[in-house]
Design a protein around this motif. Structure first.
Motif, mmCIF file in Angstrom:
data_model
loop_
_atom_site.group_PDB
_atom_site.id
_atom_site.type_symbol
_atom_site.label_atom_id
_atom_site.label_comp_id
_atom_site.label_asym_id
_atom_site.label_seq_id
_atom_site.Cartn_x
_atom_site.Cartn_y
_atom_site.Cartn_z
ATOM 1 N N VAL A 145 -23.910 9.446 -54.090
ATOM 2 C CA VAL A 145 -24.490 9.104 -55.381
ATOM 3 C C VAL A 145 -24.657 7.589 -55.430
ATOM 4 O O VAL A 145 -23.689 6.850 -55.284
ATOM 5 C CB VAL A 145 -23.593 9.574 -56.547
ATOM 6 C CG1 VAL A 145 -24.183 9.148 -57.884
ATOM 7 C CG2 VAL A 145 -23.394 11.082 -56.504
ATOM 8 N N CYS A 172 -27.599 5.927 -60.891
ATOM 9 C CA CYS A 172 -27.096 7.016 -61.736
ATOM 10 C C CYS A 172 -27.138 6.614 -63.207
ATOM 11 O O CYS A 172 -26.645 5.556 -63.593
ATOM 12 C CB CYS A 172 -25.665 7.382 -61.332
ATOM 13 S SG CYS A 172 -24.963 8.722 -62.323
ATOM 14 N N CYS A 183 -26.287 16.828 -62.825
ATOM 15 C CA CYS A 183 -25.756 17.329 -61.553
ATOM 16 C C CYS A 183 -24.454 18.094 -61.776
ATOM 17 O O CYS A 183 -24.202 19.109 -61.119
ATOM 18 C CB CYS A 183 -25.556 16.195 -60.564
ATOM 19 S SG CYS A 183 -24.471 14.874 -61.133
ATOM 20 N N CYS A 198 -21.612 9.862 -62.598
ATOM 21 C CA CYS A 198 -21.220 11.084 -61.894
ATOM 22 C C CYS A 198 -20.706 10.704 -60.521
ATOM 23 O O CYS A 198 -21.234 9.798 -59.882
ATOM 24 C CB CYS A 198 -22.406 12.030 -61.790
ATOM 25 S SG CYS A 198 -22.868 12.675 -63.404
ATOM 26 N N CYS A 257 -28.937 19.620 -57.147
ATOM 27 C CA CYS A 257 -28.575 18.357 -57.793
ATOM 28 C C CYS A 257 -29.622 17.278 -57.510
ATOM 29 O O CYS A 257 -30.059 16.574 -58.417
ATOM 30 C CB CYS A 257 -27.191 17.907 -57.365
ATOM 31 S SG CYS A 257 -26.969 17.759 -55.581
ATOM 32 N N CYS A 299 -32.006 15.586 -60.392
ATOM 33 C CA CYS A 299 -31.608 14.225 -60.781
ATOM 34 C C CYS A 299 -32.827 13.394 -61.207
ATOM 35 O O CYS A 299 -33.725 13.150 -60.396
ATOM 36 C CB CYS A 299 -30.889 13.528 -59.628
ATOM 37 S SG CYS A 299 -30.316 11.870 -60.065
ATOM 38 N N SER A 345 -33.138 10.268 -61.822
ATOM 39 C CA SER A 345 -33.237 8.929 -61.236
ATOM 40 C C SER A 345 -33.231 8.934 -59.716
ATOM 41 O O SER A 345 -33.297 7.878 -59.096
ATOM 42 C CB SER A 345 -32.098 8.049 -61.760
ATOM 43 O OG SER A 345 -30.857 8.614 -61.437
ATOM 44 N N ILE A 374 -29.074 10.975 -56.104
ATOM 45 C CA ILE A 374 -28.270 11.826 -55.218
ATOM 46 C C ILE A 374 -29.002 12.053 -53.901
ATOM 47 O O ILE A 374 -30.191 12.364 -53.874
ATOM 48 C CB ILE A 374 -27.976 13.179 -55.892
ATOM 49 C CG1 ILE A 374 -27.211 12.943 -57.189
ATOM 50 C CG2 ILE A 374 -27.200 14.094 -54.950
ATOM 51 C CD1 ILE A 374 -27.045 14.180 -58.038
#
Length: 83
Positions: A6, A11, A17, A35, A49, A53, A55, A58
């Motif tokens: 991550v 994040c 996620c 996260c 995930c 996500c 952004s 991950i």
């Protein structure tokens, strides 16, 4: 074994996620408001995930690309408005 990373600067702390992971690999760090990967060994490499996500924070490495066998499409449809 799958490695999950991550990117902390990317994040947003949205917890998507945490909610989507079928094996509860992620946890939310209240102090950092991010996260974090808590149970990496439980990852089944479904890639939900990373798909969800908003952004792109991950990333999975060392996984075999196979037919997507798990993705909660109803949940993803609800979350698309945030992406």
């Amino acid at each position: 074994m799958v490695e999950i990373k991550v990117h902390e600067e990317a994040c947003r702390g949205c917890r998507m996620c945490v909610d989507i992971c079928p094996t509860k690999v992620f946890a939310f760090d209240e102090e950092k408001r991010l996260c974090v990967v808590e149970h990496q060994d439980d990852c089944i490499a479904c890639l939900s995930c990373a798909y969800l996500c908003p952004s792109g924070a991950i990333r999975q490495e060392n996984h075999h690309v196979v037919r997507n066998f798990y993705r909660d499409l109803a949940f993803c449809a609800k979350m698309e408005k945030f992406i």
